[in-house]
Design an enzyme around this catalytic site. Structure first.
Site, PDB file in Angstrom:
ATOM      1  CG  ASP A  79     -21.629 -46.530  -1.617  1.00 46.30           C
ATOM      2  OD1 ASP A  79     -22.685 -46.959  -1.192  1.00 46.30           O
ATOM      3  OD2 ASP A  79     -20.564 -46.241  -0.876  1.00 46.30           O
ATOM      4  CG  ASN A 118     -16.328 -46.130   1.806  1.00 46.36           C
ATOM      5  OD1 ASN A 118     -16.328 -46.471   2.835  1.00 46.36           O
ATOM      6  ND2 ASN A 118     -17.641 -46.335   1.097  1.00 46.36           N
ATOM      7  CG  HIS A 173     -19.857 -50.193  -1.096  1.00 47.49           C
ATOM      8  ND1 HIS A 173     -20.836 -49.809  -0.201  1.00 47.49           N
ATOM      9  CD2 HIS A 173     -20.667 -51.062  -2.188  1.00 47.49           C
ATOM     10  CE1 HIS A 173     -22.194 -50.095  -0.613  1.00 47.49           C
ATOM     11  NE2 HIS A 173     -21.954 -50.874  -1.537  1.00 47.49           N
ATOM     12  CB  SER A 193     -15.777 -51.839  -4.389  1.00 49.92           C
ATOM     13  OG  SER A 193     -16.352 -52.777  -5.333  1.00 49.92           O
TER      14      SER A 193
HETATM   15  C1  GRF Z   1     -18.070 -54.320   6.579  1.00 47.95           C
HETATM   16  O1  GRF Z   1     -18.828 -55.279   5.940  1.00 47.95           O
HETATM   17  C2  GRF Z   1     -17.805 -53.066   5.711  1.00 47.95           C
HETATM   18  O2  GRF Z   1     -17.941 -53.604   4.164  1.00 47.95           O
HETATM   19  C3  GRF Z   1     -18.654 -52.004   5.435  1.00 47.95           C
HETATM   20  O3  GRF Z   1     -19.077 -52.035   6.983  1.00 47.95           O
HETATM   21  C4  GRF Z   1     -18.896 -53.259   7.730  1.00 47.95           C
HETATM   22  C5  GRF Z   1     -18.552 -53.260   9.046  1.00 47.95           C
HETATM   23  O4  GRF Z   1     -17.189 -52.941   8.860  1.00 47.95           O
HETATM   24  N1  GRF Z   1     -18.338 -50.920   5.229  1.00 47.95           N
HETATM   25  P1  GRF Z   1     -16.127 -53.027  10.292  1.00 47.95           P
HETATM   26  O5  GRF Z   1     -16.294 -54.384  10.709  1.00 47.95           O
HETATM   27  O6  GRF Z   1     -16.975 -51.913  11.395  1.00 47.95           O
HETATM   28  O7  GRF Z   1     -14.917 -52.489   9.658  1.00 47.95           O
END
Ligand code: GRF
Length: 203
Positions: free
Chosen positions: A144, A106, A108, A135
């Site tokens: 997380d 994942n 985060h 991370s």
């Molecule tokens: C991103 O900021 C990521 O860090 C978090 O969700 C947000 C959107 O991700 N997990 P994405 O644009 O859908 O990949």
């Protein structure tokens, strides 16, 4: 290496992974994309790249366990050496996580263990942090909480809004997620005794 990518929204991380595969920077195949939300733009990104994309709408399931069962069978139908959570906004059951131990990652948007959960950019700004970041970690049943694989730091500026900061963080996300997956594809990355291990390679 077969990757199955799970999304809930825009899919900027998915796009970075697609781009890395297409540019030959990531020796892997995205076998399928699964979204829990029907309107996730990431589904469109997948289809444009010729990747099978399905929505398993969590609103159509009675409980978390039955949703995760459906998710697991869809992942296994696509085939996955690694399951990649990319902006996937659902909490997974311990049973689901345990069935993919060591091959579930994942991303985060914080410097874990700081700011687990949501609204990480606002929280960093509210706390007056001078530094923030992102991370990539192995997923364990603790939200997380799994072993961190890599982090990237960005500065926080006085006049930053949460979206300024999010944009700066997401620039780093797009860089480090494909990198982590290239390590996994090269068989260099594993989780041992709840730690992320990157095997040394003769240089
Ligand atoms: C991103 O900021 C990521 O860090 C978090 O969700 C947000 C959107 O991700 N997990 P994405 O644009 O859908 O990949």
């Amino acid at each position: 290496t077969k990757l199955c990518v799970l999304i809930s929204g825009n899919g900027s991380n998915l796009q970075a992974i697609i781009d890395a595969v297409q540019a030959g920077r990531l020796n892997a195949q995205i076998t399928g994309v699964i979204s829990n939300r029907p309107n996730a733009y990431g589904l469109e990104r997948a289809r444009e790249a010729g990747i099978e994309a399905v929505c398993l709408d969590h609103m159509e399931y009675d409980d978390r366990a039955s949703y995760d069962e459906a998710l697991k069978s869809q992942i296994n139908a696509f085939g996955a050496d690694c399951v990649v959570l990319a902006g996937f906004m659902r909490i997974l059951t311990p049973e689901f996580v345990d069935s993919f131990t060591g091959k579930l990652v994942n991303i985060h948007p914080s410097l874990l263990p700081k700011y687990k959960g949501l609204n990480t950019h606002q929280r960093a700004i509210d706390n007056g942090d001078k530094e923030h970041g992102v991370s990539v970690h192995f997923v364990t049943p603790e939200l997380d909480g799994g072993p961190v694989i890599i982090q990237s730091r960005v500065p926080v500026f006085e006049e930053d809004t949460p979206s300024d900061l999010a944009e700066r963080v997401q620039e780093q996300e797009r860089r480090i997620y494909p990198l982590v997956l290239s390590w996994f594809s090269a068989g260099r990355l594993s989780m041992r005794n709840n730690k992320a291990v990157l095997d040394e390679q003769e240089l």
